[in-house]
Write an enzyme that holds these catalytic residues in place. Structure first.
Site, PDB file in Angstrom:
ATOM      1  N   LYS A 260     -45.753  37.861 108.595  1.00  0.00           N
ATOM      2  CA  LYS A 260     -45.819  38.963 109.555  1.00  0.00           C
ATOM      3  C   LYS A 260     -47.281  39.318 109.800  1.00  0.00           C
ATOM      4  CE  LYS A 260     -44.887  43.948 109.910  1.00  0.00           C
ATOM      5  NZ  LYS A 260     -44.365  45.128 109.204  1.00  0.00           N
ATOM      6  N   ASP A 265     -50.007  48.741 113.507  1.00  0.00           N
ATOM      7  CA  ASP A 265     -48.655  49.210 113.799  1.00  0.00           C
ATOM      8  C   ASP A 265     -48.643  50.726 113.936  1.00  0.00           C
ATOM      9  OD1 ASP A 265     -45.950  49.610 114.061  1.00  0.00           O
ATOM     10  OD2 ASP A 265     -45.516  49.324 111.930  1.00  0.00           O
ATOM     11  N   LYS A 272     -45.275  56.607 113.969  1.00  0.00           N
ATOM     12  CA  LYS A 272     -45.414  56.844 112.540  1.00  0.00           C
ATOM     13  C   LYS A 272     -46.061  58.210 112.306  1.00  0.00           C
ATOM     14  CE  LYS A 272     -46.009  52.083 110.905  1.00  0.00           C
ATOM     15  NZ  LYS A 272     -44.849  52.083 109.981  1.00  0.00           N
ATOM     16  N   ASP A 283     -50.933  45.693 107.912  1.00  0.00           N
ATOM     17  CA  ASP A 283     -49.604  45.231 108.325  1.00  0.00           C
ATOM     18  C   ASP A 283     -49.601  43.761 108.746  1.00  0.00           C
ATOM     19  OD1 ASP A 283     -46.989  46.093 108.291  1.00  0.00           O
ATOM     20  OD2 ASP A 283     -46.945  46.604 110.411  1.00  0.00           O
ATOM     21  N   ASP A 342     -40.263  51.098 115.285  1.00  0.00           N
ATOM     22  CA  ASP A 342     -41.084  50.956 114.081  1.00  0.00           C
ATOM     23  C   ASP A 342     -40.491  49.932 113.119  1.00  0.00           C
ATOM     24  OD1 ASP A 342     -43.244  51.443 112.439  1.00  0.00           O
ATOM     25  OD2 ASP A 342     -42.292  53.116 111.400  1.00  0.00           O
ATOM     26  N   GLU A 344     -40.433  46.741 113.727  1.00  0.00           N
ATOM     27  CA  GLU A 344     -40.874  45.655 114.614  1.00  0.00           C
ATOM     28  C   GLU A 344     -41.186  44.355 113.888  1.00  0.00           C
ATOM     29  OE1 GLU A 344     -44.270  46.311 112.520  1.00  0.00           O
ATOM     30  OE2 GLU A 344     -42.982  47.888 113.334  1.00  0.00           O
ATOM     31  N   ARG A 346     -39.600  42.672 111.660  1.00  0.00           N
ATOM     32  CA  ARG A 346     -38.465  41.741 111.596  1.00  0.00           C
ATOM     33  C   ARG A 346     -38.214  41.067 112.941  1.00  0.00           C
ATOM     34  NH1 ARG A 346     -34.867  46.641 109.579  1.00  0.00           N
ATOM     35  NH2 ARG A 346     -36.952  47.091 108.772  1.00  0.00           N
TER      36      ARG A 346
END
Length: 512
Positions: A260, A265, A272, A283, A342, A344, A346
């Protein structure tokens, strides 16, 4: 930090270091009778209180540092050695000791490797953004290896390659997100592929991703001014490496890492909270880890086919941002409703898993800073992982132990799978309960059939905001060594007894 591996002590050291556990000195059988009495007194004092860890004392008329190799709680014996070496190196640099000699003639190869890793960890710093950069005092460690000197030098070469990969991952993760956009990550990967023999690279931009149906990247990245990319790095050691030619057990496996790579993010429109924002520079830890690992694997010329897929995007807020309730069709044909913008990571990983299938993966490892639920469950010291294959799961645990990285097997509990069903689409990207398990169950929907797969949720272990083991703050480099070790063992470069060598004389850890 410099190391010099020698057969016998040069006599030029400014200080000597002795590792001890309770009342026992480790790795040294060269003390005089008088020195043994002195040491016995010191170690008794350590227990009673007069002396402290890392204290300078005169032994055999030589300044000697006593290093506790069992100080921390909850660590393996190998990790204790890493920590001991790490603390010793920090102490020696702070006190500006030019040369420190460590007697290691009685150390096993895996113990020597751990000590060397600890010394390297102490050498790391990230000061790219400091207005005044101060170089740490450079200490030379004379590692007295006796008859093992030639063998230990080869181990040191391997450790140097592994450490270079760890530093690469840490530097990428610690870099500000404005300076490491998806495009900048691609540039780094291109440079690494160019200068690493045997490593090739394929880069897909936004237009190509959309054309080929990798809509997870498109969905997540379309709200940002920085377009998404997917990188596929390939190394085929089963054909091209020197070891492959010498090793009749060359692996037929194709091991694919999927990382990933959210360079930042915001949470998208499901924003968030402010306190969570600063650490979102990390991230992209999964992508940094797999890039670093494959560079090391190619440099080590392991006889196995390995690929790494970096799923890169920035989850920003813009006039094209994905809306909660939007539905897209994933690469494998399943439709997904975006219940939470949020969740995202996956979505981009669904593309990475599909790419792994397209290039013929037999085994897949995906890494992601995926869920806060995993942080709450296991904290910063242990990574939770999931697997659809018991043999692969056992390898992950064993490789992690060899590399002083802790993994805990989590269940792919099917009872929670129905919560991923959507009214209009095949799936939605969040479940109602068990957040880390729900995320893994979602990813499992995109794993190619008949493929061994494991998902590592490194949300807690990739980046720390307080001192942990060898990291004061920031990226830990967690996972790099375990991926390398997994490739090493799956390649067939293993031995039946610890401390043995492969056909080239390189140290490899034993498979449990």
């Amino acid at each position: 930090m410099k190391t010099n591996i020698v057969t016998t002590a040069s006599g030029k050291a400014n200080a000597y270091a002795l590792f001890y556990v309770k009342k026992s000195i480790q790795f040294s059988n060269v003390l005089s009778e008088e020195a043994e009495k002195q040491v016995e007194s010191v170690l008794n004092g350590m227990e009673d209180g007069p002396f402290e860890d890392l204290e300078f004392l005169e032994i055999d008329n030589q300044p000697t540092i006593f290093v506790n190799a069992a100080k921390e709680r909850g660590l393996s014996s190998l990790d204790h050695l890493r920590m001991a070496a790490f603390r010793l190196a920090k102490k020696a640099s702070k006190r500006q000791i030019p040369v420190v000699s460590i007697m290691l003639a009685d150390a096993a190869p895996e113990q020597f490797k751990s000590i060397l890793h600890g010394l390297h960890y102490a050498d790391y710093k990230f000061d790219a953004y400091k207005s005044k950069q101060k170089d740490a005092f450079q200490v030379t460690f004379e590692l007295v290896a006796g008859e093992h000197a030639a063998e230990f030098k080869k181990i040191a070469d391997v450790v140097a390659i592994e450490n270079k990969a760890i530093v690469l991952a840490k530097n990428l993760i610690n870099t500000s997100s404005s300076d490491l956009t998806p495009a900048e990550f691609v540039e780094n990967a291109n440079t690494i592929a160019k200068y690493t023999p045997g490593l090739s690279i394929k880069v897909r931009n936004m237009k190509q991703l959309e054309k080929e149906g990798f809509m997870g990247h498109v969905t997540v990245g379309k709200g940002s001014s920085h377009e998404p990319y997917m990188i596929t790095l390939s190394y085929d050691g089963s054909k091209s490496s020197k070891k492959a030619a010498k090793n009749a057990r060359t692996s037929a496996n194709h091991l694919v890492f999927v990382g990933k790579g959210l360079t930042f993010d915001t949470g998208g429109l499901c924003l968030k909270p402010p306190k969570s924002m600063p650490e979102m520079i990390s991230d992209m830890s999964g992508a940094a880890t797999v890039l670093a690992a494959i560079q090391a694997i190619a440099t080590l010329e392991l006889p196995i086919k390995v690929s790494a897929v970096c799923c890169l995007a920035e989850n920003a807020i813009g006039n094209k941002s994905v809306l909660p309730g939007d539905i897209f069709t994933a690469k494998n044909g399943k439709t997904v409703m975006v219940d939470n913008t949020d969740a995202e990571g996956r979505l981009v990983l669904s593309d990475g898993l599909a790419e792994a299938g397209l290039i013929g993966a037999t085994h897949i490892v995906d890494l992601a800073t995926l869920t806060g639920a995993m942080v709450r469950a296991l904290g910063y010291a242990v990574a939770g992982f999931f697997s659809n294959d018991d043999d692969l799961a056992l390898k992950v645990i064993n490789c992690g132990e060899a590399c002083c990285e802790k993994f805990w097997s989590m269940p792919l509990e099917e009872e929670y799978a129905d919560a991923l069903k959507d009214h209009f689409a095949d799936l939605k990207n969040t479940g109602s309960d068990a957040g880390a398990i729900a995320a893994a169950l979602f990813l499992q929907e995109f794993v190619p059939e008949n493929t061994a797969w494991t998902h590592w949720d490194i949300a807690g272990t990739a980046f720390v905001s307080k001192s942990w083991k060898y990291t004061d703050f920031g990226a830990t480099g967690f996972g790099v060594q375990t991926l390398i070790e997994l490739a090493r063992r799956m390649s067939g470069v293993v031995c039946e007894e610890a401390a043995n060598k492969d056909t080239d004389g390189e140290y490899v850890a034993v498979e449990a």
